[in-house]
Enzyme design. Structure first.
Site, PDB file in Angstrom:
ATOM      1  N   CYS A  93      86.019  94.440  23.013  1.00 32.67           N
ATOM      2  CA  CYS A  93      85.173  93.632  22.883  1.00 32.67           C
ATOM      3  C   CYS A  93      83.636  94.734  22.346  1.00 32.67           C
ATOM      4  O   CYS A  93      83.043  94.957  21.119  1.00 32.67           O
ATOM      5  CB  CYS A  93      84.029  92.853  23.194  1.00 32.67           C
ATOM      6  SG  CYS A  93      83.163  94.283  24.841  1.00 32.67           S
ATOM      7  N   GLU A 114      77.949  87.818  27.154  1.00 35.60           N
ATOM      8  CA  GLU A 114      78.690  88.885  27.275  1.00 35.60           C
ATOM      9  C   GLU A 114      79.771  88.569  25.382  1.00 35.60           C
ATOM     10  O   GLU A 114      81.068  88.367  25.855  1.00 35.60           O
ATOM     11  CB  GLU A 114      79.445  89.921  27.958  1.00 35.60           C
ATOM     12  CG  GLU A 114      78.372  90.361  28.877  1.00 35.60           C
ATOM     13  CD  GLU A 114      77.975  91.742  28.189  1.00 35.60           C
ATOM     14  OE1 GLU A 114      77.783  91.976  26.843  1.00 35.60           O
ATOM     15  OE2 GLU A 114      76.181  91.818  28.910  1.00 35.60           O
ATOM     16  N   SER A 148      85.319  84.982  23.345  1.00 36.16           N
ATOM     17  CA  SER A 148      84.012  84.601  22.423  1.00 36.16           C
ATOM     18  C   SER A 148      83.003  83.845  21.878  1.00 36.16           C
ATOM     19  O   SER A 148      82.292  83.449  22.943  1.00 36.16           O
ATOM     20  CB  SER A 148      84.992  84.029  21.357  1.00 36.16           C
ATOM     21  OG  SER A 148      84.758  82.426  21.150  1.00 36.16           O
TER      22      SER A 148
END
Length: 514
Positions: free
Chosen positions: A302, A268, A247
């Site tokens: 993601c 990331e 997150s």
């Protein structure tokens, strides 16, 4: 079935319960001494593992052993390190089916997606083997006579990898395979929701190390733990690079901790990905891409599609097609080959989805379909949902935040510049796509005034990136790049060398001294 699967993968066991991996290498296997951790399958909520997390002392031991391993590994020629990765990849090939089943058991994605994830591990092993003979620098023209300049890329040091639950093997492999080939040891802290996948991978590494006695045994270690373990890794100055996937909130903490000691972080983070569908788009092609991007891994990638930006003239037609397709989505046990949508990872993910949907309604959003919990016979402990479609205004605050669930926000636009503005009007910048057959629209989307994301696709969806390209995004996504292209440079240090082969010492910039 669960115990059989675990036994076949040779994960360390104790009285049929999974225990911690060897934080000190394959010759020093032991349980963790920290707090207990219960691992549940999202398929039905059943307990599939009982672990103890690593203690502060054990994490310290892991870091010390990683440093010792690095000092040896850096001296082994890169092609030799590549040979180790080649054999490791072959072992993943042999175990592909079992590893995929473990991924599905522990994180809930359908088996086809899990097979694809293990294939990513295999593919990045192949990539790393080739890379082991191409860790090259440059020769640079010197302004001084009888001088030569060059740059080298040298091993960096121990690398910490903090991975998320949704890709419990692939993200580690993107980092670890390149790091090892580059001469770096690796300490892996997997998500506490999917530690068994990490133990399986570590087991395969330990098996492979038996055939490579010259390789340091602690070149790869797993430390199971929560944010406390992560914080210990990120604050330690012996770890020059921390690669973290998760997150935005987590990423900011990692960046601050690593930055405070002037280390490197490779982040990331959140996606919140958008797709523009123009009037000229191939509607059937777009439909297939939208559905997979939006509902794959139950919306927990993601790179999942969150925002669908559609020209006003085709929105109603495309929505009708989507509703029809969504109404026939097979939802259920991800081990069942006939199902396309498995469960959310846990109850918290379900609650966050419901909160986001309520916030969307309060912002004037219209629920087109889905969003409700789905009861699957025999899987009552799992959290299955019908993927949701919500039509909403581009300015709604809820669509500027990433909710890790299968919610697709549909936004109308009137002209192309407006579509680009809507697309870029969120804090995240990972993956993006456009569906169009208009060359000017496609090229504009890829240009400097188009998508502001790290990944920008034309006539394919937002998810499903290949390992050959660098993976990562901009803005709150963190700016990191992993996997292919020249991402390997993250795991090395650059040194510029100047060699004087003459009989004088001329200074640069024409300076005379003495």
């Amino acid at each position: 079935m669960n115990n059989q699967l675990i036994d076949q993968l040779d994960i360390y066991t104790d009285k049929n319960a999974i225990t911690m991996a060897a934080v000190m290498g394959s010759n020093n296997r032991h349980e963790g001494d920290g707090d207990p951790l219960t691992v549940r399958s999202p398929i039905d909520g059943s307990v599939i593992g009982q672990l103890k997390m690593a203690s502060e002392v054990q994490v310290e031991q892991a870091i010390a052993h990683a440093r010792e391993a690095f000092l040896v590994l850096r001296t082994i020629p890169a092609p030799k390190r590549g040979e180790f990765i080649r054999e490791l990849g072959n072992r993943f090939r042999k175990q592909k089916q079992l590893l995929a089943e473990l991924i599905t058991l522990e994180c809930g994605k359908i088996l086809q997606e899990s097979l694809g994830e293990v294939q990513e591990v295999i593919d990045i092993c192949d990539f790393a083997v080739g890379l082991s003979r191409q860790l090259h620098g440059l020769t640079i023209v010197s302004e001084r006579p009888d001088h030569r300049m060059m740059e080298q890329w040298l091993p960096l040091g121990p690398v910490a990898v903090i991975s998320a639950f949704n890709f419990p093997m692939a993200v580690w492999a993107w980092n670890a395979m390149l790091a090892i080939v580059c001469g770096d040891s690796v300490i892996w802290k997997p998500s506490e929701k999917t530690p068994l996948c990490a133990l399986a991978c570590q087991s395969i590494i330990d098996q492979t190390l038996k055939e490579f006695p010259e390789m340091p045994q602690a070149l790869s270690q797993v430390v199971v733990g929560d944010h406390v373990v992560g914080a210990q890794l990120t604050h330690d100055t012996r770890i020059p690079l921390v690669s973290a996937t998760g997150s935005v909130v987590m990423g900011k903490k990692v960046a601050q901790a690593v930055g405070s000691r002037l280390g490197r972080s490779l982040l990331e983070l959140g996606g919140n990905n958008g797709m523009i569908v123009t009037p000229s788009a191939d509607k059937e092609l777009a439909l297939r891409a939208i559905v997979f991007s939006a509902v794959g891994t139950c919306g927990q990638r993601c790179t999942s599609l969150r925002r669908l930006i559609v020209h006003d003239t085709i929105t109603d037609d495309l929505l009708g097609r989507l509703v029809t397709t969504y109404s026939h989505l097979p939802i259920g046990d991800p081990m069942d080959a006939t199902k396309l949508v498995g469960p959310l990872i846990d109850e918290q993910a379900f609650e966050l989805m419901q909160i986001a949907m309520q916030q969307a309604k309060q912002a004037g959003g219209k629920l087109i379909c889905g969003g409700e919990q789905v009861t699957i016979e025999g899987k009552e402990g799992g959290f299955y949902v019908a993927p949701a479609i919500i039509e909403i205004n581009a300015e709604a605050a809820v669509i500027k935040r990433e909710t890790f669930a299968p919610i697709l926000y549909v936004i109308r636009y009137q002209d192309f510049s407006q579509a680009i503005s809507i697309h870029n009007g969120v804090p995240q910048g990972l993956s993006s796509a456009i569906f169009t057959t208009d060359l000017q629209e496609a090229e504009l989307f890829l240009s400097v005034v188009g998508s502001d994301c790290g990944l920008a696709n034309v006539n394919i969806g937002t998810s499903g990136a290949e390992i050959g390209g660098a993976f990562g995004g901009e803005k709150e996504t963190g700016g990191g790049r992993e996997s292919g292209s020249d991402a390997w440079k993250n795991y090395m240090r650059r040194t510029t060398n100047t060699i004087n082969y003459g009989n004088d010492i001329p200074l640069a910039q024409g300076i005379t001294f003495g």
